[in-house]
Design a protein around this motif. Sequence first.
Motif, mmCIF file in Angstrom:
data_model
loop_
_atom_site.group_PDB
_atom_site.id
_atom_site.type_symbol
_atom_site.label_atom_id
_atom_site.label_comp_id
_atom_site.label_asym_id
_atom_site.label_seq_id
_atom_site.Cartn_x
_atom_site.Cartn_y
_atom_site.Cartn_z
ATOM 1 N N ASP A 131 0.818 -1.217 0.000
ATOM 2 C CA ASP A 131 0.000 0.000 0.000
ATOM 3 C C ASP A 131 0.850 1.265 0.000
ATOM 4 O OD1 ASP A 131 -3.048 -0.969 0.506
ATOM 5 O OD2 ASP A 131 -1.632 -2.329 1.467
ATOM 6 N N ASP A 180 -1.835 -2.257 -4.031
ATOM 7 C CA ASP A 180 -2.036 -0.817 -3.937
ATOM 8 C C ASP A 180 -0.660 -0.143 -4.034
ATOM 9 O OD1 ASP A 180 -4.759 -1.135 -3.870
ATOM 10 O OD2 ASP A 180 -5.033 -0.410 -1.817
ATOM 11 N N ASN A 209 -6.615 -3.376 -5.261
ATOM 12 C CA ASN A 209 -7.806 -2.843 -5.924
ATOM 13 C C ASN A 209 -7.510 -1.536 -6.659
ATOM 14 O OD1 ASN A 209 -7.582 -2.451 -2.954
ATOM 15 N ND2 ASN A 209 -9.069 -0.836 -3.313
ATOM 16 N N HIS A 210 -6.599 -0.723 -6.137
ATOM 17 C CA HIS A 210 -6.291 0.534 -6.830
ATOM 18 C C HIS A 210 -5.371 0.323 -8.033
ATOM 19 C CE1 HIS A 210 -8.504 3.049 -4.099
ATOM 20 N NE2 HIS A 210 -7.949 2.423 -3.075
ATOM 21 N N HIS A 252 -3.367 -9.319 -1.637
ATOM 22 C CA HIS A 252 -3.662 -7.947 -1.197
ATOM 23 C C HIS A 252 -4.706 -7.917 -0.077
ATOM 24 C CE1 HIS A 252 -3.996 -3.651 -1.237
ATOM 25 N NE2 HIS A 252 -5.279 -3.706 -1.518
ATOM 26 N N TYR A 278 -16.021 -3.898 1.225
ATOM 27 C CA TYR A 278 -14.748 -3.490 0.630
ATOM 28 C C TYR A 278 -13.538 -4.142 1.312
ATOM 29 C CZ TYR A 278 -11.002 -0.017 -0.209
ATOM 30 O OH TYR A 278 -9.836 0.621 -0.521
ATOM 31 N N HIS A 318 -3.764 -4.000 2.265
ATOM 32 C CA HIS A 318 -5.096 -3.424 2.038
ATOM 33 C C HIS A 318 -5.683 -2.663 3.234
ATOM 34 C CE1 HIS A 318 -8.980 -2.840 0.176
ATOM 35 N NE2 HIS A 318 -9.603 -3.571 1.075
#
Length: 285
Positions: A8, A42, A74-75, A152, A167, A194
């Motif tokens: 992240d 991320d 996810n990003h 993640h 989420y 995450h």
Amino acid sequence: MRIIQISDTHLSPGKTHFADNWAPLARWIGEQCPDLVIHTGDVTVDGADLEEDLRSTAELMRGLGVRFRTVPGNHDVGDPRHDHQPVNEARLERWRAHFGPDRWVEDVEDCRLIGFDAMLLGSGEREEALQARWLEAVMNDARDRRIAWFLHRPLFLDNPDEDDTGYWSVKPQPRVGLLDLTRLHSVALVASGHLHKAHNFVRDGTRYIWAPSSAFLVGPRMKAPPMPGEHRLGAVVYEIEGRNIEPRIIAVPGLSPHWIDDVAEEVYPRRPDKSAALPSGLRNR
Ligand SMILES: [Fe+2]
Ligand SMILES: [Fe+2]
């Protein structure tokens, strides 16, 4: 064998809110002389939509001068079945062009490290089924090596039997099959990112590590459900010898404790069609 897990980093040439934490992280990694760096996703602010985020961050990773493996967040590649940013073939292809495969195996001492793409779980994408078959095969093929997973999203927050946390963790349906696999193969370690929290606990014989972010903390305005873990930045060092995996969560010197709550509207602005009441975490922004 020394392995460092980072997570992240949320880096982008266009949105440099957390960029000041890269230099101290890179310096510290250099001092640790790791054999391998694993980034659990991320990596970027918005690589799912901006290829430049992927390109420039992959360059920073290569600049570490250490062999590395990554799994997307996810990003980086989007979310399963997301309205605006679903994980799909095109996004996965872009990721792979810059970071290599989103699933991989590293045999280290008497252990097998397996990285896989948590963003495919519950996506219904063709790749989801392929990955599931691949995961079973590489686990069956591990022989007596101890198995460690890197992904993640965590499998669960508080309890393996918990309901859908939205989420924040893997959906209950894919989670069941993965937990079955951890039991069947006595998986030693499941390491994730995450949540931007640090946590180290054992459940049913498997150690779970939540690697902290090196970029920012997630505060109350992001409406995360109750969960354990500590609000701190850092990284994880694993010393692996034979079948032994020794993790340590480290406070990396020089990291500035940014809070996403203070800059969320700039970094992840709400979409115009979303009401203010909807955001839960960063997903629906
Ligand atoms: Fe993140
Ligand atoms: Fe994430």
